[in-house]
Design a protein around this motif. Sequence first.
Motif, PDB file in Angstrom:
ATOM      1  N   GLY A 166       0.833  -1.207   0.000  1.00 34.75           N
ATOM      2  CA  GLY A 166       0.000   0.000   0.000  1.00 34.75           C
ATOM      3  C   GLY A 166       0.862   1.249   0.000  1.00 34.75           C
ATOM      4  N   CYS A 167       0.223   2.406   0.021  1.00 38.55           N
ATOM      5  CA  CYS A 167       0.981   3.661  -0.056  1.00 38.55           C
ATOM      6  C   CYS A 167       1.789   3.914   1.217  1.00 38.55           C
ATOM      7  N   GLN A 168       1.399   3.300   2.327  1.00 37.78           N
ATOM      8  CA  GLN A 168       2.210   3.409   3.545  1.00 37.78           C
ATOM      9  C   GLN A 168       3.647   2.953   3.254  1.00 37.78           C
ATOM     10  N   VAL A 208      -3.561   3.462   1.938  1.00 38.98           N
ATOM     11  CA  VAL A 208      -3.722   2.521   0.819  1.00 38.98           C
ATOM     12  C   VAL A 208      -3.161   3.098  -0.481  1.00 38.98           C
ATOM     13  N   CYS A 209      -2.904   2.211  -1.427  1.00 33.36           N
ATOM     14  CA  CYS A 209      -2.416   2.622  -2.747  1.00 33.36           C
ATOM     15  C   CYS A 209      -3.592   2.543  -3.710  1.00 33.36           C
ATOM     16  N   ASP A 210      -4.078   3.697  -4.158  1.00 35.27           N
ATOM     17  CA  ASP A 210      -5.316   3.736  -4.952  1.00 35.27           C
ATOM     18  C   ASP A 210      -5.224   4.729  -6.103  1.00 35.27           C
ATOM     19  N   PRO A 219      -3.760   9.966  -6.187  1.00 37.21           N
ATOM     20  CA  PRO A 219      -3.427  11.058  -5.248  1.00 37.21           C
ATOM     21  C   PRO A 219      -1.922  11.205  -4.978  1.00 37.21           C
ATOM     22  N   CYS A 220      -1.100  10.499  -5.742  1.00 39.53           N
ATOM     23  CA  CYS A 220       0.320  10.359  -5.418  1.00 39.53           C
ATOM     24  C   CYS A 220       1.049  11.686  -5.186  1.00 39.53           C
ATOM     25  N   ILE A 221       0.848  12.635  -6.096  1.00 43.30           N
ATOM     26  CA  ILE A 221       1.644  13.868  -6.017  1.00 43.30           C
ATOM     27  C   ILE A 221       1.389  14.603  -4.700  1.00 43.30           C
TER      28      ILE A 221
HETATM   29  S1  SF4 Z   1       2.422   7.127  -4.483  1.00 45.37           S
HETATM   30 FE1  SF4 Z   1       0.619   6.526  -5.718  1.00 45.37          FE
HETATM   31  S2  SF4 Z   1       1.252   4.648  -6.798  1.00 45.37           S
HETATM   32 FE2  SF4 Z   1       2.737   5.006  -5.119  1.00 45.37          FE
HETATM   33  S3  SF4 Z   1       1.932   3.827  -3.406  1.00 45.37           S
HETATM   34 FE3  SF4 Z   1       1.084   5.908  -3.180  1.00 45.37          FE
HETATM   35  S4  SF4 Z   1      -0.923   5.853  -4.219  1.00 45.37           S
HETATM   36 FE4  SF4 Z   1       0.246   4.043  -4.887  1.00 45.37          FE
END
Ligand code: SF4
Length: 288
Positions: A166-168, A208-210, A219-221
């Motif tokens: 996940g994003c964590q 979470v990674c979504d 939402p990464c940036i």
């Molecule tokens: S930065 Fe983006 S792609 Fe990378 S773990 Fe977080 S949500 Fe997922």
Amino acid sequence: MPFDSVESILNTCREQDKPFWAVILEDDIHERGTDREESFSRMKQLWHNMLQADETYDRNLKSASGIVGTDGGRMLDYLHSNDSLCGGFIGSVIAGALKMGESNACMKRIVAAPTAGACGVLPAVLIPCYHRFGCPESRILEALYTSAGIGQVIAYRASIAGASGGCQAEIGSASSMAAGALVQLRGGTPEQIADAAAMALKNLLGLVCDPVAGLVEVPCIKRNVIGAMGAVAAADMALAGIRSNIPADQVFDAMREIGDKMDASLRETGFGGLAATPEGIRLRDRLS
Ligand code: SF4
């Protein structure tokens, strides 16, 4: 063998009366069979690549999807013309994280530290220290060794990939590494470095990674911004003498356990969380 725990790094620091960064440098020399000069030169190159990526940010560029880009410039304009709530240093951290995250989305050259998705966190805190506080480059390199040591232990005990943890595991790990780097930069003790690394990650556990449309954009940036700001707060808490009630290694282990329990839809597949909102689906469909 590389360090498998922060505790073992701290023990080495105590036994050999060495700073955190020096223990990681020696480990690198030993592991790669290289020497001090080559190791520093490699780290220096990484740092220069970070600086160059920041300097060559193009405020007019949009990503191929057209969804992201230009917010770094927008933030800089705001900082120059307004009395921002966060103030100058944190304002620079926010702008720096946005710029790097957008550069990654626009396929520009960045330094994946620890991953491309989380590439904005470390430079966002280190570059303002370099420019605003006049930190010597040698101290920045030491901070980078410290961050590498933390990242190495997280990768060993848990994960640095959104697809598995996940994003964590991405933004959380980057935040933890950046917090330790900042404490190193400000002259904190190895124990304070460990506390900062623990506190920064604790605040992002469960993330979470979504990614919307499966792109490392939304939402990464903006999560890079939160990772960087959390790192600053964790570093200042540690430098103030505030301890993490849960030791760093146990926080990393908790992250692994949480990641293992995360549904596959929340691990980079683009099927859950923000990616599954009506707007997330609309954006995905528009691009397909
Ligand atoms: S930065 Fe983006 S792609 Fe990378 S773990 Fe977080 S949500 Fe997922």
